[in-house]
Scaffold this motif. Structure first.
Motif, PDB file in Angstrom:
ATOM      1  N   ALA A  38       0.940  -1.032   0.047  1.00 32.88           N
ATOM      2  CA  ALA A  38       0.108  -0.110   0.096  1.00 32.88           C
ATOM      3  C   ALA A  38       0.876   1.426   0.271  1.00 32.88           C
ATOM      4  O   ALA A  38       1.882   0.992   0.276  1.00 32.88           O
ATOM      5  N   PRO A  39       0.409   1.632  -0.178  1.00 36.94           N
ATOM      6  CA  PRO A  39       1.345   3.939  -0.356  1.00 36.94           C
ATOM      7  C   PRO A  39       1.561   4.303   0.607  1.00 36.94           C
ATOM      8  O   PRO A  39       0.711   3.668   1.274  1.00 36.94           O
ATOM      9  N   GLY A  40       2.890   4.011   0.757  1.00 31.64           N
ATOM     10  CA  GLY A  40       3.344   5.049   2.170  1.00 31.64           C
ATOM     11  C   GLY A  40       3.764   3.150   3.159  1.00 31.64           C
ATOM     12  O   GLY A  40       4.287   3.896   4.085  1.00 31.64           O
ATOM     13  N   LYS A  41       3.685   2.116   2.920  1.00 28.79           N
ATOM     14  CA  LYS A  41       3.355   1.308   3.735  1.00 28.79           C
ATOM     15  C   LYS A  41       4.814   0.300   2.847  1.00 28.79           C
ATOM     16  O   LYS A  41       4.982   0.346   1.952  1.00 28.79           O
ATOM     17  N   GLY A  42       4.885  -0.981   3.857  1.00 29.86           N
ATOM     18  CA  GLY A  42       5.630  -1.768   3.018  1.00 29.86           C
ATOM     19  C   GLY A  42       5.305  -3.481   2.247  1.00 29.86           C
ATOM     20  O   GLY A  42       4.142  -2.815   2.903  1.00 29.86           O
ATOM     21  N   ARG A  43       5.848  -3.729   2.110  1.00 29.86           N
ATOM     22  CA  ARG A  43       5.184  -4.869   1.129  1.00 29.86           C
ATOM     23  C   ARG A  43       4.856  -6.409   1.944  1.00 29.86           C
ATOM     24  O   ARG A  43       5.570  -6.705   2.873  1.00 29.86           O
ATOM     25  N   GLU A  44       3.330  -6.699   2.144  1.00 27.22           N
ATOM     26  CA  GLU A  44       3.822  -8.119   3.054  1.00 27.22           C
ATOM     27  C   GLU A  44       3.099  -9.237   1.682  1.00 27.22           C
ATOM     28  O   GLU A  44       2.373  -8.904   1.110  1.00 27.22           O
ATOM     29  N   GLY A  45       3.325  -9.809   2.591  1.00 26.58           N
ATOM     30  CA  GLY A  45       2.800 -10.928   2.409  1.00 26.58           C
ATOM     31  C   GLY A  45       1.067 -11.104   2.041  1.00 26.58           C
ATOM     32  O   GLY A  45       0.286 -10.873   3.259  1.00 26.58           O
ATOM     33  N   VAL A  46      -0.152 -11.693   1.254  1.00 23.04           N
ATOM     34  CA  VAL A  46      -1.797 -11.644   0.903  1.00 23.04           C
ATOM     35  C   VAL A  46      -0.971 -13.540   1.286  1.00 23.04           C
ATOM     36  O   VAL A  46      -1.813 -14.166   2.019  1.00 23.04           O
ATOM     37  N   ALA A  47      -0.866 -14.301  -0.068  1.00 18.17           N
ATOM     38  CA  ALA A  47      -1.212 -15.560   0.071  1.00 18.17           C
ATOM     39  C   ALA A  47       0.039 -16.192  -0.997  1.00 18.17           C
ATOM     40  O   ALA A  47       0.762 -15.646  -2.119  1.00 18.17           O
ATOM     41  N   ARG A  48      -0.025 -17.537  -0.905  1.00 20.98           N
ATOM     42  CA  ARG A  48       1.031 -18.462  -1.600  1.00 20.98           C
ATOM     43  C   ARG A  48       0.760 -19.683  -1.684  1.00 20.98           C
ATOM     44  O   ARG A  48      -0.888 -19.898  -0.523  1.00 20.98           O
ATOM     45  N   ILE A  49       0.871 -20.157  -3.018  1.00 20.21           N
ATOM     46  CA  ILE A  49       0.192 -22.031  -2.943  1.00 20.21           C
ATOM     47  C   ILE A  49       1.638 -22.264  -3.350  1.00 20.21           C
ATOM     48  O   ILE A  49       2.535 -22.099  -4.440  1.00 20.21           O
ATOM     49  N   GLY A  50       1.090 -23.904  -2.862  1.00 19.46           N
ATOM     50  CA  GLY A  50       2.270 -25.206  -3.390  1.00 19.46           C
ATOM     51  C   GLY A  50       2.499 -25.451  -5.020  1.00 19.46           C
ATOM     52  O   GLY A  50       0.956 -24.508  -5.784  1.00 19.46           O
ATOM     53  N   SER A  51       3.696 -25.547  -4.906  1.00 15.27           N
ATOM     54  CA  SER A  51       3.215 -26.296  -6.864  1.00 15.27           C
ATOM     55  C   SER A  51       2.619 -27.057  -7.355  1.00 15.27           C
ATOM     56  O   SER A  51       1.900 -27.163  -8.026  1.00 15.27           O
ATOM     57  N   GLY A  52       2.050 -27.923  -6.100  1.00 14.05           N
ATOM     58  CA  GLY A  52       0.429 -29.215  -6.362  1.00 14.05           C
ATOM     59  C   GLY A  52      -0.577 -28.279  -5.922  1.00 14.05           C
ATOM     60  O   GLY A  52      -1.460 -29.408  -6.847  1.00 14.05           O
ATOM     61  N   THR A 106       8.794 -15.616   4.206  1.00 12.73           N
ATOM     62  CA  THR A 106       8.644 -14.557   3.836  1.00 12.73           C
ATOM     63  C   THR A 106       9.374 -13.770   2.535  1.00 12.73           C
ATOM     64  O   THR A 106       9.465 -14.332   1.591  1.00 12.73           O
ATOM     65  N   ARG A 107       8.873 -12.711   2.841  1.00 12.11           N
ATOM     66  CA  ARG A 107       9.416 -11.794   1.454  1.00 12.11           C
ATOM     67  C   ARG A 107      10.604 -12.410   0.522  1.00 12.11           C
ATOM     68  O   ARG A 107      10.992 -12.812   0.081  1.00 12.11           O
ATOM     69  N   ALA A 108      11.849 -11.978   1.751  1.00 14.60           N
ATOM     70  CA  ALA A 108      13.384 -12.485   1.602  1.00 14.60           C
ATOM     71  C   ALA A 108      13.257 -13.829   1.250  1.00 14.60           C
ATOM     72  O   ALA A 108      14.033 -14.127   0.370  1.00 14.60           O
ATOM     73  N   ASP A 109      12.639 -14.463   0.673  1.00 14.29           N
ATOM     74  CA  ASP A 109      12.515 -16.084   0.530  1.00 14.29           C
ATOM     75  C   ASP A 109      11.812 -16.240  -1.001  1.00 14.29           C
ATOM     76  O   ASP A 109      11.974 -17.457  -1.765  1.00 14.29           O
ATOM     77  N   PHE A 110      11.626 -15.120  -1.242  1.00 12.20           N
ATOM     78  CA  PHE A 110      10.841 -15.464  -3.485  1.00 12.20           C
ATOM     79  C   PHE A 110      12.005 -14.084  -3.535  1.00 12.20           C
ATOM     80  O   PHE A 110      12.512 -13.824  -3.271  1.00 12.20           O
ATOM     81  N   VAL A 111      12.480 -15.413  -4.725  1.00 16.12           N
ATOM     82  CA  VAL A 111      13.979 -15.617  -5.615  1.00 16.12           C
ATOM     83  C   VAL A 111      12.968 -13.918  -7.051  1.00 16.12           C
ATOM     84  O   VAL A 111      13.331 -12.842  -7.084  1.00 16.12           O
ATOM     85  N   TYR A 112      11.615 -14.838  -7.628  1.00 14.00           N
ATOM     86  CA  TYR A 112      11.895 -13.597  -8.888  1.00 14.00           C
ATOM     87  C   TYR A 112      10.478 -13.174  -8.456  1.00 14.00           C
ATOM     88  O   TYR A 112       9.514 -13.268  -7.879  1.00 14.00           O
ATOM     89  N   TRP A 113      10.408 -11.533  -8.900  1.00  7.94           N
ATOM     90  CA  TRP A 113       8.768 -10.615  -9.081  1.00  7.94           C
ATOM     91  C   TRP A 113       8.550  -9.913 -10.240  1.00  7.94           C
ATOM     92  O   TRP A 113       9.699 -10.004 -10.971  1.00  7.94           O
TER      93      TRP A 113
END
Length: 123
Positions: A38-52, A106-113
């Motif tokens: 959000a404007p003026g805020k940090g990046r936060e995780g919303v949802a994630r899903i495994g490959s399967g 966490t955000r740091a675990d994600f390599v590509y954006w």
């Protein structure tokens, strides 16, 4: 070359719905996720899903309203967003991690954006 391209962001009224898409190429990931900033805020995780597709995680703020899914045949990740609130207004990013979702918390675990797609929710 890894590419993540988001689409589907728009301006909607509170209570409305949107579906975000993320087209992925050049990479196979154990865990795919959606983040938002959000404007003026940090990046936060919303949802994630495994490959399967069988394992999903959601932020408390979106549980019951958002659904993450993927179509492996199309290499596309989705985020269905229902009952949108003004506080959901943010730039939404797709991301990929080489680790399983149980580890990639966490955000740091994600390599590509991806470059992001903007969602604006008005009263």
């Amino acid at each position: 070359q890894v590419q993540l391209v988001e689409s589907g962001g728009d301006s909607v009224q509170a209570g409305g719905s949107l579906r975000l898409s993320c087209a992925a190429s050049g990479y196979s990931s154990y865990c795919m996720g959606w983040f938002r900033q959000a404007p003026g805020k940090g990046r936060e995780g919303v949802a994630r899903i495994g490959s399967g597709g069988g394992v999903t995680y959601y932020a408390d703020s979106v549980k019951g309203r958002f659904t993450i899914s993927q179509d492996n045949a199309k290499n596309t990740l989705y985020l269905q967003m229902n009952s949108l609130k003004p506080e959901d207004t943010a730039m939404y990013y797709c991301a990929a991690s080489p680790w399983s979702c149980s580890v990639a918390g966490t955000r740091a675990d994600f390599v590509y954006w991806g470059q992001g797609t903007m969602v604006t929710v008005s009263e």
